[in-house]
Scaffold this motif. Sequence first.
Motif, PDB file in Angstrom:
ATOM      1  N   ILE A  72      -1.420  11.252  -1.305  1.00  0.00           N
ATOM      2  CA  ILE A  72      -1.605  11.504   0.122  1.00  0.00           C
ATOM      3  C   ILE A  72      -1.358  10.189   0.863  1.00  0.00           C
ATOM      4  N   VAL A  73      -0.459  10.227   1.850  1.00  0.00           N
ATOM      5  CA  VAL A  73      -0.130   9.022   2.604  1.00  0.00           C
ATOM      6  C   VAL A  73      -0.376   9.242   4.090  1.00  0.00           C
ATOM      7  N   ASP A  74      -0.825   8.184   4.713  1.00  0.00           N
ATOM      8  CA  ASP A  74      -0.984   8.159   6.163  1.00  0.00           C
ATOM      9  C   ASP A  74       0.030   7.138   6.664  1.00  0.00           C
ATOM     10  N   GLY A  75       1.130   7.614   7.218  1.00  0.00           N
ATOM     11  CA  GLY A  75       2.259   6.719   7.515  1.00  0.00           C
ATOM     12  C   GLY A  75       2.885   6.330   6.187  1.00  0.00           C
ATOM     13  N   ASP A  76       2.888   5.037   5.884  1.00  0.00           N
ATOM     14  CA  ASP A  76       3.391   4.559   4.595  1.00  0.00           C
ATOM     15  C   ASP A  76       2.259   4.157   3.654  1.00  0.00           C
ATOM     16  N   GLU A  77       1.018   4.314   4.090  1.00  0.00           N
ATOM     17  CA  GLU A  77      -0.124   3.834   3.314  1.00  0.00           C
ATOM     18  C   GLU A  77      -0.725   4.934   2.440  1.00  0.00           C
ATOM     19  N   LEU A  78      -0.866   4.631   1.163  1.00  0.00           N
ATOM     20  CA  LEU A  78      -1.516   5.531   0.219  1.00  0.00           C
ATOM     21  C   LEU A  78      -2.999   5.593   0.547  1.00  0.00           C
ATOM     22  N   VAL A  79      -3.509   6.810   0.815  1.00  0.00           N
ATOM     23  CA  VAL A  79      -4.920   6.949   1.185  1.00  0.00           C
ATOM     24  C   VAL A  79      -5.697   7.866   0.243  1.00  0.00           C
ATOM     25  N   GLY A  80      -4.990   8.576  -0.634  1.00  0.00           N
ATOM     26  CA  GLY A  80      -5.691   9.480  -1.537  1.00  0.00           C
ATOM     27  C   GLY A  80      -4.733  10.156  -2.486  1.00  0.00           C
ATOM     28  N   ILE A  81      -5.291  11.029  -3.301  1.00  0.00           N
ATOM     29  CA  ILE A  81      -4.489  11.845  -4.206  1.00  0.00           C
ATOM     30  C   ILE A  81      -5.215  13.167  -4.397  1.00  0.00           C
ATOM     31  N   SER A 105       0.821  -1.217   0.000  1.00  0.00           N
ATOM     32  CA  SER A 105       0.000   0.000   0.000  1.00  0.00           C
ATOM     33  C   SER A 105       0.853   1.265   0.000  1.00  0.00           C
ATOM     34  N   GLN A 106       2.155   1.094  -0.214  1.00  0.00           N
ATOM     35  CA  GLN A 106       3.087   2.229  -0.191  1.00  0.00           C
ATOM     36  C   GLN A 106       3.372   2.714  -1.615  1.00  0.00           C
ATOM     37  N   PRO A 107       3.219   4.022  -1.861  1.00  0.00           N
ATOM     38  CA  PRO A 107       3.542   4.538  -3.196  1.00  0.00           C
ATOM     39  C   PRO A 107       5.044   4.545  -3.437  1.00  0.00           C
ATOM     40  N   VAL A 108       5.445   3.971  -4.583  1.00  0.00           N
ATOM     41  CA  VAL A 108       6.866   3.951  -4.940  1.00  0.00           C
ATOM     42  C   VAL A 108       7.118   4.705  -6.243  1.00  0.00           C
ATOM     43  N   GLY A 109       6.046   5.116  -6.908  1.00  0.00           N
ATOM     44  CA  GLY A 109       6.185   5.854  -8.156  1.00  0.00           C
ATOM     45  C   GLY A 109       4.852   6.410  -8.604  1.00  0.00           C
ATOM     46  N   ILE A 110       4.901   7.230  -9.626  1.00  0.00           N
ATOM     47  CA  ILE A 110       3.686   7.771 -10.220  1.00  0.00           C
ATOM     48  C   ILE A 110       3.924   7.889 -11.722  1.00  0.00           C
ATOM     49  N   VAL A 111       2.898   7.579 -12.490  1.00  0.00           N
ATOM     50  CA  VAL A 111       2.955   7.691 -13.944  1.00  0.00           C
ATOM     51  C   VAL A 111       1.874   8.670 -14.369  1.00  0.00           C
ATOM     52  N   THR A 112       2.265   9.688 -15.116  1.00  0.00           N
ATOM     53  CA  THR A 112       1.314  10.682 -15.612  1.00  0.00           C
ATOM     54  C   THR A 112       1.175  10.552 -17.127  1.00  0.00           C
TER      55      THR A 112
END
Length: 146
Positions: free
Chosen positions: A102-111, A41-48
Amino acid sequence: MDVRDIMSTDLVTVTRETSLQETVTRMLDDRVGSVVVVEGSQPVGIVTETDVLAVGTTYGRPFEEIPVTRAMSVNPVTVDPETSLEAAIEVLLDHGIKKLPIVDGDELVGIVTMTDFVYHQHDLATEAARLERDRTGPLEDSDGPV
């Protein structure tokens, strides 16, 4: 207001093993301009969309042959849900980006994206006016408080 008030929680994510073809298909199907690459659940990258166009013109190979890792920006800039909207806008501007996981700790929760700020412009203006009133007190004219 915090980013939690305007962030999207219906996230589109892929893993590092996903092909660029599948990533683009997800973006088109879900009508989004970016996909967050996650490990658990941790974001490691983003593709646009821009990343996809750049890789498509650089590699000259079918997207199903290109791993998403060739297109993604690694270690995306993130903020937590309690980040103020003003601070989030500063982060976007400082880093020259349009999408902010948007992360809460290491967890992706939104954008949150620049589009979200535009869409919520009226709410933001109303909130700014309320904060200014709270700071300075009610306006008065010749007929009394406004």
